[in-house]
Design a protein around this motif. Structure first.
Motif: not given
Length: 422
Positions: A310-311, A274-277, A279, A303, A306-307, A313
Motif C-alpha cells: 500500500t505504500f 507511502p501513498f496512503y498518507r 490527503t 495495480k 499496489s493493493r 503510488w
C-alpha cells in the motif's frame, strides 16, 4: 502594493540558496551552458536575445568575469545578427569532479555547492551584460517547501537507467542517458523513468536490471543504493522513482514484482513516503515530506502490487507524443503545456523523439544522441515561451545535460512561489 512583497521575496531567495538559478535576470533574454552527449562532453554556448540592443560578444570564461575582471577568457564568438543560437566549443567537462565534493563516498558534501569553473557571459562593447555558470543543483528543492509535489515543475529523465551497458552494435539506439542515477540527482533531476528486467532463476539467483525494452543496461540494486545515498546527504530533496514498465521477460510474473518491491523496501525502508498518507489531490507539500523524513516516492504500474504494497503510488500519468520529427514534438509540447490535464497527483511530459523502425532504416547513421541534440537545442525555449512552464509538472528528457530544463524548472517554481505568497 506588490513592490515590497516582490523585493522581500527576492531577498529571501538570495539568502536561501545562493547557487540556485532564480528567475532569469538577464536583461537580454536567455544565456546558458549545456554539454554535448558526445564522448568528450564538449561545452555548448546557448543564447536567445530579445532586447532592443543585444550583446555583440559571447564569452566562455574560467570563473565569473563580473566579479573577477581577470577571469580567463577561453572562447569568444560574435553572434552579430543571430539573436538565437547554439555553438559547440572545444572545451570539455569530461572527468571534471562535481563542485563541493559531491561524491557517493563523501559523507559531508557542501550543500551550497553550485558552480563548475565554466561561465558563459555576454558583452556589449567592453560592458558585461550577464554571466551564468554551468552548475549542479543538489539542493534546489529546499527553496520550495510550500509547493505541492503536483504543483511543482520537476526535471526528469526518460529511460533513466539506460546510461551504460547494452551490446555495442545497438548501443546507439538503446542508451538514452550518459549519466548515472547518482550524477543525475546531483545535477538536479528528481523524476526517474525506470523499466525493469529480470534474468536468471530463483534457484541460481535471479538478478534485476534496468532495461530499455528487452535490452538490459544497468543493474537495478546499485542504482537504487545511489539514490538512497543521495537522499540521505541532501535532507530536503524529494525523488520520484516511477517503475513504469517490466519488459523482460514478457510474462513478468507477480512473484517477480514481489522481488522488485522487496528490493525497494530493503534499500529505502523508512525513507519511502507511502501513498496512503496522501490527503490532497495535488499531493503533499515539500515541507510535509521534510517533516516525516520520508522523501522517496515509489510509483508502480502494476495495480495488483499496489493493493498488496500500500505504500506504492500509482504510475505517474504520462503524456507521450510518439513522434519522429522535431516540429511534431514542438507542436505536442506546446499542446500539452497549453491544455494541462490534472495528474494523479503528478503528470509527466515525455519530451523526446521516438525513432520508428522506418526512421531507423532511413537514417542508419543517426542515433538517440543525434535525436536528443535536435530536441535539446529547442526544448528550453519551447517551455519558456509564453510562460508554458507554468502548466507543466514533470518534464522528462534524453541526455538532459544538453538542455536547460533543470534551470527552467527552478525559474518556474520561483514564479509559482511568488504567486503563492502574493
Amino acid at each position: 502594493m506588490l513592490l515590497v512583497p516582490l523585493i522581500l521575496f527576492l531577498q529571501i531567495a538570495d539568502q536561501a540558496n545562493s547557487q540556485t538559478q532564480k528567475e532569469n535576470t538577464n536583461p537580454c533574454g536567455q544565456l546558458y551552458l549545456t554539454q554535448s552527449p558526445n564522448k568528450k562532453k564538449n561545452i555548448q554556448l546557448n543564447w536567445n536575445f530579445n532586447c532592443d540592443d543585444p550583446p555583440d560578444t559571447i564569452l566562455l570564461t574560467l570563473n565569473d568575469i563580473r566579479t573577477n575582471p581577470n577571469a580567463q577568457v577561453l572562447y569568444t564568438i560574435l553572434p552579430r545578427s543571430v539573436f538565437r543560437g547554439y555553438h559547440e566549443t572545444p572545451f570539455t567537462l569530461k572527468d571534471a569532479p562535481f563542485p563541493g565534493n559531491w561524491t557517493e563516498d563523501n559523507s559531508n558534501p557542501d550543500l551550497n555547492a553550485g558552480c563548475f569553473d565554466y561561465y558563459i557571459a555576454s558583452a556589449k562593447g567592453d560592458k558585461i551584460i550577464h554571466s551564468q555558470c554551468l552548475s549542479i543543483q543538489p539542493t534546489w528543492m529546499s527553496n520550495f517547501g510550500d509547493l505541492r509535489i503536483g504543483d511543482l515543475m520537476i526535471p526528469g529523465t526518460h529511460n533513466s537507467g539506460a546510461w551504460k551497458g547494452a551490446p555495442l552494435l545497438i548501443r546507439n539506439y538503446v542508451l538514452n542517458q550518459d549519466k548515472s542515477i547518482w550524477q543525475q540527482l546531483v545535477y538536479g533531476i528528481r523524476y526517474f523513468d525506470i523499466r525493469v528486467g529480470r534474468y536468471g532463476n530463483t534457484s541460481d539467483g535471479s538478478r534485476l536490471y534496468i532495461n530499455h525494452a528487452f535490452i538490459k543496461c544497468t543493474e537495478l540494486l546499485p542504482e537504487l543504493q545511489s539514490a538512497a545515498t543521495f537522499i540521505r546527504k541532501s535532507p530536503k530533496e524529494v525523488i520520484i522513482l516511477d517503475f513504469h514498465r517490466f519488459p523482460y521477460p514478457n510474462d513478468f510474473k507477480i512473484q517477480y514484482h514481489n522481488e522488485v518491491v522487496r528490493m525497494i523496501q530493503s534499500v529505502f525502508g523508512d525513507l519511502i513516503y507511502p501513498f496512503y498518507r496522501m490527503t490532497h489531490t495535488r499531493g503533499p507539500k515539500l515541507k510535509e515530506f521534510w517533516l516525516t523524513k520520508q522523501r522517496v516516492v515509489i510509483a508502480h504500474r502494476n495495480k495488483e502490487m499496489s493493493r498488496v504494497a500500500t505504500f506504492l503510488w500509482p504510475s505517474v500519468a504520462r503524456d507521450w507524443g510518439d513522434v519522429q520529427k522535431v516540429q511534431d514534438l514542438e507542436t505536442y509540447v506546446k499542446y500539452v503545456s497549453e491544455s494541462a490535464a490534472p495528474g494523479n497527483p503528478m503528470r509527466v511530459l515525455m519530451a523526446e523523439l521516438t525513432p520508428s523502425y522506418v526512421s531507423v532504416l532511413k537514417h542508419v547513421t543517426r542515433n538517440l544522441k543525434d535525436l536528443a541534440v535536435m530536441v535539446n537545442r529547442e526544448l528550453s525555449d519551447w517551455v519558456r515561451q509564453n510562460n508554458r512552464s507554468a502548466n507543466l509538472n514533470i518534464v522528462a528528457t534524453d541526455f538532459f545535460t544538453g538542455n536547460d530544463i533543470i534551470n527552467v524548472a527552478i525559474e518556474s517554481n520561483f514564479k509559482r512561489l511568488t504567486n503563492f505568497y502574493t
